[in-house]
Design an enzyme around this catalytic site. Structure first.
Site, PDB file in Angstrom:
ATOM      1  N   CYS A   8       0.927  -1.044  -0.225  1.00  0.00           N
ATOM      2  CA  CYS A   8       0.287  -0.316   0.031  1.00  0.00           C
ATOM      3  C   CYS A   8       0.824   1.377  -0.196  1.00  0.00           C
ATOM      4  O   CYS A   8       1.874   1.157   0.064  1.00  0.00           O
ATOM      5  CB  CYS A   8      -1.243  -0.508   1.022  1.00  0.00           C
ATOM      6  SG  CYS A   8      -0.144   0.622   3.017  1.00  0.00           S
ATOM      7  N   ARG A  14      -3.526  -0.957   5.516  1.00  0.00           N
ATOM      8  CA  ARG A  14      -3.854  -1.846   4.451  1.00  0.00           C
ATOM      9  C   ARG A  14      -2.201  -3.063   4.453  1.00  0.00           C
ATOM     10  O   ARG A  14      -2.838  -4.167   4.686  1.00  0.00           O
ATOM     11  CB  ARG A  14      -4.595  -0.917   3.679  1.00  0.00           C
ATOM     12  CG  ARG A  14      -5.106  -0.027   3.301  1.00  0.00           C
ATOM     13  CD  ARG A  14      -5.312   0.690   2.110  1.00  0.00           C
ATOM     14  NE  ARG A  14      -4.390   1.102   1.541  1.00  0.00           N
ATOM     15  CZ  ARG A  14      -4.451   1.850   0.338  1.00  0.00           C
ATOM     16  NH1 ARG A  14      -5.506   1.350  -0.821  1.00  0.00           N
ATOM     17  NH2 ARG A  14      -3.327   2.264   0.166  1.00  0.00           N
ATOM     18  N   SER A  15      -1.778  -2.725   4.196  1.00  0.00           N
ATOM     19  CA  SER A  15      -0.395  -3.835   3.753  1.00  0.00           C
ATOM     20  C   SER A  15      -0.576  -4.717   5.041  1.00  0.00           C
ATOM     21  O   SER A  15      -0.343  -6.088   4.243  1.00  0.00           O
ATOM     22  CB  SER A  15       0.925  -2.992   2.364  1.00  0.00           C
ATOM     23  OG  SER A  15       0.934  -2.264   3.212  1.00  0.00           O
ATOM     24  N   ASP A 125      -8.486   3.208   1.742  1.00  0.00           N
ATOM     25  CA  ASP A 125      -6.931   3.977   2.938  1.00  0.00           C
ATOM     26  C   ASP A 125      -7.378   3.520   4.506  1.00  0.00           C
ATOM     27  O   ASP A 125      -8.216   5.359   4.118  1.00  0.00           O
ATOM     28  CB  ASP A 125      -6.325   4.959   2.293  1.00  0.00           C
ATOM     29  CG  ASP A 125      -5.318   4.617   3.344  1.00  0.00           C
ATOM     30  OD1 ASP A 125      -5.061   3.872   4.369  1.00  0.00           O
ATOM     31  OD2 ASP A 125      -4.113   5.344   2.844  1.00  0.00           O
TER      32      ASP A 125
END
Length: 152
Positions: A8, A14-15, A125
């Site tokens: 991300c 997110r990641s 996000d």
């Protein structure tokens, strides 16, 4: 060995959430010896920082650990090391494709491309939206599909 990298923008929301959730699913199936799972950011803005407090809280509420994780920026070497490079939104994917060495673009995917029935094509996000629940729901659904796809 299946090498999977989630990406991300800052690698704090997110990641890392996708990395932790995917790792938990792989562990539950007893397959960690067949996987190498990490996450990165396309920017260096958060480098060295732990996952966002909202990500940590959401993962903790689901019994998923993100202990020891910290933000790292994507490098050209990551394209060589990982088999699957999975971005959270179209801008992440565009940035990855722009920086991919020749012959490495086929490794780049969007997380939600495995959910064709979803009206969403990108993971919003939560750094900006504040909606860590929606992010988790999308990540949870998509990582299950990715695990099945990678194991095929």
């Amino acid at each position: 060995m299946h090498k999977v990298l989630f990406v991300c923008l800052g690698n704090i929301c997110r990641s890392p959430m996708a990395e932790a959730v995917f790792r938990q699913k792989v562990t539950e199936r007893g397959l960690m010896d067949q996987f190498h799972i990490e996450s990165r950011g396309t920017s260096h803005w958060e480098e060295g920082n732990p996952p966002h407090r909202g990500t940590r809280q959401k993962l903790k509420s689901q019994g998923i650990s993100c202990e020891g994780m910290s933000s790292e920026q994507m490098t050209s070497g990551d394209f060589l090391e990982f088999d699957w490079i999975i971005g959270m939104d179209n801008q992440n994917k565009a940035d990855l494709l722009a920086s991919a060495p020749t012959g490495m673009t086929e490794k780049v995917h969007l997380l939600l491309e495995v959910l064709p029935e979803s009206s969403r094509k990108e993971v919003p996000d939560p750094y900006y939206t504040g909606d860590f629940d929606l992010t988790f729901e999308l990540v949870d659904r998509a990582t299950s599909k990715w695990l099945d796809l990678i194991l095929q």
